[in-house]
Design an enzyme around this catalytic site. Structure first.
Site, PDB file in Angstrom:
ATOM      1  N   SER A 225       0.848  -1.203   0.000  1.00 26.08           N
ATOM      2  CA  SER A 225       0.000   0.000   0.000  1.00 26.08           C
ATOM      3  C   SER A 225       0.879   1.247   0.000  1.00 26.08           C
ATOM      4  O   SER A 225       2.037   1.211   0.439  1.00 26.08           O
ATOM      5  CB  SER A 225      -0.886  -0.017   1.257  1.00 26.08           C
ATOM      6  OG  SER A 225      -1.658   1.162   1.344  1.00 26.08           O
TER       7      SER A 225
ATOM      8  N   LEU B 125       3.166   4.271   0.213  1.00 20.11           N
ATOM      9  CA  LEU B 125       4.561   4.582  -0.078  1.00 20.11           C
ATOM     10  C   LEU B 125       5.371   3.312  -0.334  1.00 20.11           C
ATOM     11  O   LEU B 125       6.264   3.290  -1.192  1.00 20.11           O
ATOM     12  CB  LEU B 125       5.166   5.381   1.085  1.00 20.11           C
ATOM     13  CG  LEU B 125       4.356   6.623   1.539  1.00 20.11           C
ATOM     14  CD1 LEU B 125       5.124   7.419   2.592  1.00 20.11           C
ATOM     15  CD2 LEU B 125       4.002   7.518   0.364  1.00 20.11           C
TER      16      LEU B 125
ATOM     17  N   ASP C 172       3.822  -7.780   4.288  1.00 19.53           N
ATOM     18  CA  ASP C 172       2.693  -6.949   4.730  1.00 19.53           C
ATOM     19  C   ASP C 172       1.664  -7.861   5.398  1.00 19.53           C
ATOM     20  O   ASP C 172       1.576  -9.056   5.096  1.00 19.53           O
ATOM     21  CB  ASP C 172       2.064  -6.249   3.500  1.00 19.53           C
ATOM     22  CG  ASP C 172       1.273  -5.005   3.858  1.00 19.53           C
ATOM     23  OD1 ASP C 172       1.665  -3.911   3.404  1.00 19.53           O
ATOM     24  OD2 ASP C 172       0.260  -5.121   4.587  1.00 19.53           O
TER      25      ASP C 172
ATOM     26  N   ASP D 283       3.400 -10.054  10.034  1.00 20.31           N
ATOM     27  CA  ASP D 283       3.080  -8.953  10.937  1.00 20.31           C
ATOM     28  C   ASP D 283       4.383  -8.536  11.618  1.00 20.31           C
ATOM     29  O   ASP D 283       5.009  -9.351  12.310  1.00 20.31           O
ATOM     30  CB  ASP D 283       2.057  -9.451  11.974  1.00 20.31           C
ATOM     31  CG  ASP D 283       1.564  -8.330  12.872  1.00 20.31           C
ATOM     32  OD1 ASP D 283       2.310  -7.338  13.055  1.00 20.31           O
ATOM     33  OD2 ASP D 283       0.447  -8.455  13.403  1.00 20.31           O
ATOM     34  N   VAL D 284       4.788  -7.290  11.412  1.00 23.36           N
ATOM     35  CA  VAL D 284       6.091  -6.875  11.946  1.00 23.36           C
ATOM     36  C   VAL D 284       6.100  -6.774  13.472  1.00 23.36           C
ATOM     37  O   VAL D 284       7.149  -6.567  14.068  1.00 23.36           O
ATOM     38  CB  VAL D 284       6.597  -5.537  11.330  1.00 23.36           C
ATOM     39  CG1 VAL D 284       6.838  -5.665   9.846  1.00 23.36           C
ATOM     40  CG2 VAL D 284       5.662  -4.373  11.653  1.00 23.36           C
TER      41      VAL D 284
ATOM     42  N   SER E 211       8.877  10.727   9.648  1.00 22.97           N
ATOM     43  CA  SER E 211       7.738  11.583   9.304  1.00 22.97           C
ATOM     44  C   SER E 211       8.057  13.004   9.747  1.00 22.97           C
ATOM     45  O   SER E 211       8.865  13.209  10.667  1.00 22.97           O
ATOM     46  CB  SER E 211       6.495  11.096  10.057  1.00 22.97           C
ATOM     47  OG  SER E 211       5.478  12.073  10.033  1.00 22.97           O
TER      48      SER E 211
ATOM     49  N   TYR F 175       2.567   8.787  17.797  1.00 27.30           N
ATOM     50  CA  TYR F 175       3.113   8.726  16.431  1.00 27.30           C
ATOM     51  C   TYR F 175       4.413   9.526  16.354  1.00 27.30           C
ATOM     52  O   TYR F 175       5.411   9.044  15.800  1.00 27.30           O
ATOM     53  CB  TYR F 175       2.068   9.252  15.448  1.00 27.30           C
ATOM     54  CG  TYR F 175       2.462   9.079  13.993  1.00 27.30           C
ATOM     55  CD1 TYR F 175       2.552   7.809  13.417  1.00 27.30           C
ATOM     56  CD2 TYR F 175       2.754  10.182  13.199  1.00 27.30           C
ATOM     57  CE1 TYR F 175       2.921   7.658  12.089  1.00 27.30           C
ATOM     58  CE2 TYR F 175       3.120  10.038  11.871  1.00 27.30           C
ATOM     59  CZ  TYR F 175       3.203   8.772  11.319  1.00 27.30           C
ATOM     60  OH  TYR F 175       3.574   8.622  10.002  1.00 27.30           O
TER      61      TYR F 175
ATOM     62  N   PHE G 208       1.535  12.800   2.498  1.00 23.55           N
ATOM     63  CA  PHE G 208       1.574  12.092   1.210  1.00 23.55           C
ATOM     64  C   PHE G 208       0.261  11.351   1.004  1.00 23.55           C
ATOM     65  O   PHE G 208      -0.334  10.858   1.959  1.00 23.55           O
ATOM     66  CB  PHE G 208       2.750  11.100   1.171  1.00 23.55           C
ATOM     67  CG  PHE G 208       4.020  11.724   0.662  1.00 23.55           C
ATOM     68  CD1 PHE G 208       4.623  12.773   1.356  1.00 23.55           C
ATOM     69  CD2 PHE G 208       4.588  11.307  -0.528  1.00 23.55           C
ATOM     70  CE1 PHE G 208       5.769  13.389   0.867  1.00 23.55           C
ATOM     71  CE2 PHE G 208       5.731  11.910  -1.027  1.00 23.55           C
ATOM     72  CZ  PHE G 208       6.327  12.954  -0.330  1.00 23.55           C
TER      73      PHE G 208
HETATM   74  N1  LIG Z   1       1.262   8.998   3.993  1.00 25.37           N
HETATM   75  C1  LIG Z   1       1.833   9.965   4.708  1.00 25.37           C
HETATM   76  O1  LIG Z   1       1.420  11.127   4.674  1.00 25.37           O
HETATM   77  C2  LIG Z   1       3.029   9.635   5.561  1.00 25.37           C
HETATM   78  C3  LIG Z   1       3.744  10.709   6.074  1.00 25.37           C
HETATM   79  C4  LIG Z   1       4.847  10.451   6.867  1.00 25.37           C
HETATM   80  C5  LIG Z   1       5.230   9.156   7.123  1.00 25.37           C
HETATM   81  N2  LIG Z   1       4.504   8.121   6.617  1.00 25.37           N
HETATM   82  C6  LIG Z   1       4.968   6.766   6.939  1.00 25.37           C
HETATM   83  O2  LIG Z   1       5.137   6.064   5.729  1.00 25.37           O
HETATM   84  C7  LIG Z   1       4.990   4.669   5.967  1.00 25.37           C
HETATM   85  C8  LIG Z   1       4.026   4.102   4.940  1.00 25.37           C
HETATM   86  O3  LIG Z   1       2.764   4.678   5.169  1.00 25.37           O
HETATM   87  P1  LIG Z   1       1.638   4.848   4.031  1.00 25.37           P
HETATM   88  O4  LIG Z   1       1.232   6.268   4.055  1.00 25.37           O
HETATM   89  O5  LIG Z   1       2.104   4.222   2.786  1.00 25.37           O
HETATM   90  O6  LIG Z   1       0.459   4.028   4.735  1.00 25.37           O
HETATM   91  P2  LIG Z   1      -0.471   2.852   4.189  1.00 25.37           P
HETATM   92  O7  LIG Z   1      -1.463   2.663   5.272  1.00 25.37           O
HETATM   93  O8  LIG Z   1      -0.930   3.155   2.813  1.00 25.37           O
HETATM   94  O9  LIG Z   1       0.522   1.597   4.124  1.00 25.37           O
HETATM   95  C9  LIG Z   1       1.040   0.991   5.276  1.00 25.37           C
HETATM   96  C10 LIG Z   1       1.173  -0.493   5.026  1.00 25.37           C
HETATM   97  O10 LIG Z   1       1.766  -1.060   6.204  1.00 25.37           O
HETATM   98  C11 LIG Z   1       1.104  -2.281   6.447  1.00 25.37           C
HETATM   99  N3  LIG Z   1       1.215  -2.594   7.883  1.00 25.37           N
HETATM  100  C12 LIG Z   1       0.718  -1.896   8.928  1.00 25.37           C
HETATM  101  N4  LIG Z   1       0.984  -2.522  10.064  1.00 25.37           N
HETATM  102  C13 LIG Z   1       1.655  -3.658   9.746  1.00 25.37           C
HETATM  103  C14 LIG Z   1       2.184  -4.729  10.493  1.00 25.37           C
HETATM  104  N5  LIG Z   1       2.044  -4.789  11.831  1.00 25.37           N
HETATM  105  N6  LIG Z   1       2.844  -5.703   9.858  1.00 25.37           N
HETATM  106  C15 LIG Z   1       2.972  -5.687   8.499  1.00 25.37           C
HETATM  107  N7  LIG Z   1       2.461  -4.706   7.725  1.00 25.37           N
HETATM  108  C16 LIG Z   1       1.816  -3.706   8.354  1.00 25.37           C
HETATM  109  C17 LIG Z   1      -0.344  -2.043   6.047  1.00 25.37           C
HETATM  110  O11 LIG Z   1      -1.038  -3.266   5.816  1.00 25.37           O
HETATM  111  C18 LIG Z   1      -0.163  -1.212   4.788  1.00 25.37           C
HETATM  112  O12 LIG Z   1      -0.096  -2.038   3.643  1.00 25.37           O
HETATM  113  C19 LIG Z   1       4.504   4.546   7.423  1.00 25.37           C
HETATM  114  O13 LIG Z   1       5.596   4.250   8.253  1.00 25.37           O
HETATM  115  C20 LIG Z   1       3.991   5.934   7.728  1.00 25.37           C
HETATM  116  O14 LIG Z   1       4.039   6.215   9.110  1.00 25.37           O
HETATM  117  C21 LIG Z   1       3.403   8.338   5.836  1.00 25.37           C
END
Ligand SMILES: NC(=O)c1ccc[n+]([C@@H]2O[C@H](COP(=O)([O-])OP(=O)(O)OC[C@H]3O[C@@H](n4cnc5c(N)ncnc54)[C@H](O)[C@@H]3O)[C@@H](O)[C@H]2O)c1
Length: 264
Positions: free
Chosen positions: A15, A17, A36, A60-61, A156, A169, A202
């Site tokens: 999903s 990023l 994932d 699951d991490v 972040s 967070y 993002f």
């Molecule tokens: N989107 C933003 O604005 C943003 C900004 C700053 C940082 N981030 C960071 O970027 C990273 C990616 O986020 P994203 O926006 O793509 O979110 P997203 O929710 O689209 O993707 C996150 C993915 O992580 C997986 N995941 C969650 N918990 C898990 C676990 N315990 N074990 C395995 N997989 C797990 C989910 O199933 C999902 O596929 C995250 O660390 C988030 O904190 C995102």
């Protein structure tokens, strides 16, 4: 390091990023392991990328045994493909909003929500990285410098300018920022680099359901460009971080100069 012909593990790779990164690495000729917990998204991603150079491993991490099983499967796949492990992109992450004190319910933040965020974002990142590192150390160096791998961590803007309700967070992402240099120092002798990317807002599943109030508060303080980042803008920095050996032990803000405001 060039990613082509190498294998990369991407947690959260199904999903947002992480998926954008998987697409770019795959496009560049790398083998990608999408680690994932979301099975449906995993199957959809493999349908898109094809099975030859992409593998979904449900894991699951927050569970060491689950990460160990995924690493074992990855190593078995590598034995078949001959594409050595090039690195890990630790993008799995979650966010639960919660102020330290909730005036409406007259209660402090729940420790279960704090634990959930810290366990996925901090423990999950450290656990994945520590279990992958021995396999990177075993690599025959890829470059004349002796490079054996690269770890990309995801922080972040909340690590630097966390908003009200981002207690857990922000703490979790601050931990990612803080672990970047010691990790790089621990791994320098093996030719393994560590780069952390700190995105602002993002487009992804995580931010899709952001309240209009929260989104507008962020849009108001954007400098340039005045929009949320696109996942492919994140992944293009991952690709650069993998290929540029001088990037190490550092945190790259990817935020269009935006600083998150205190008030919504
Ligand atoms: N989107 C933003 O604005 C943003 C900004 C700053 C940082 N981030 C960071 O970027 C990273 C990616 O986020 P994203 O926006 O793509 O979110 P997203 O929710 O689209 O993707 C996150 C993915 O992580 C997986 N995941 C969650 N918990 C898990 C676990 N315990 N074990 C395995 N997989 C797990 C989910 O199933 C999902 O596929 C995250 O660390 C988030 O904190 C995102």
């Amino acid at each position: 390091m060039k990613p082509a012909g190498r294998t990369f593990i991407i947690s959260g790779g199904c999903s947002g990023l992480g998926l954008a990164t998987a697409r770019d690495l795959h496009q560049a000729g790398a083998y990608v392991v999408l680690l994932d917990r979301n099975e449906d998204a995993g199957h959809a991603a493999i349908k898109e990328l094809g099975e030859e150079k992409a593998k979904f491993l449900q894991a699951d991490v927050t569970e060491t045994s689950s990460i160990k099983a995924a690493i074992k499967s990855t190593v078995e796949w590598i034995q078949q493909t001959g594409a050595a492990l090039g690195g890990v992109v630790a993008a799995a992450g979650i966010a639960f909003p919660g102020k330290v004190y909730n005036a409406r319910t007259n209660s402090p933040v729940s420790m279960s929500s704090v634990d959930a965020v810290m366990t996925v974002n901090v423990r999950g990142t450290i656990d994945l990285v520590r279990l992958a590192v021995p396999h990177l150390i075993n690599n025959t160096p890829f470059t004349a410098d002796g490079e054996r791998g690269v770890l990309i961590l995801v922080a972040s803007s909340a690590a630097f300018d966390g908003q009200p309700g981002q207690l857990a967070y922000s703490a979790s992402k601050g931990a990612i920022v803080s672990m970047t240099l010691p990790l790089a120092r621990d791994l320098a002798r093996y030719g393994i680099r560590v780069v952390t990317i700190a995105p602002s807002l993002f487009e992804s599943e995580m931010t899709r359901n952001l309240s209009a109030k929260a989104r507008e508060s962020l849009e108001r303080v954007m400098e340039f460009p005045v929009r949320a980042g696109k996942p492919e803008e994140f992944s293009s920095l991952v690709m650069h971080s993998i290929s540029n050996s001088m990037l190490n032990g550092t945190v790259l803000r990817l935020d269009g100069a935006m600083r998150m405001p205190s008030k919504m």
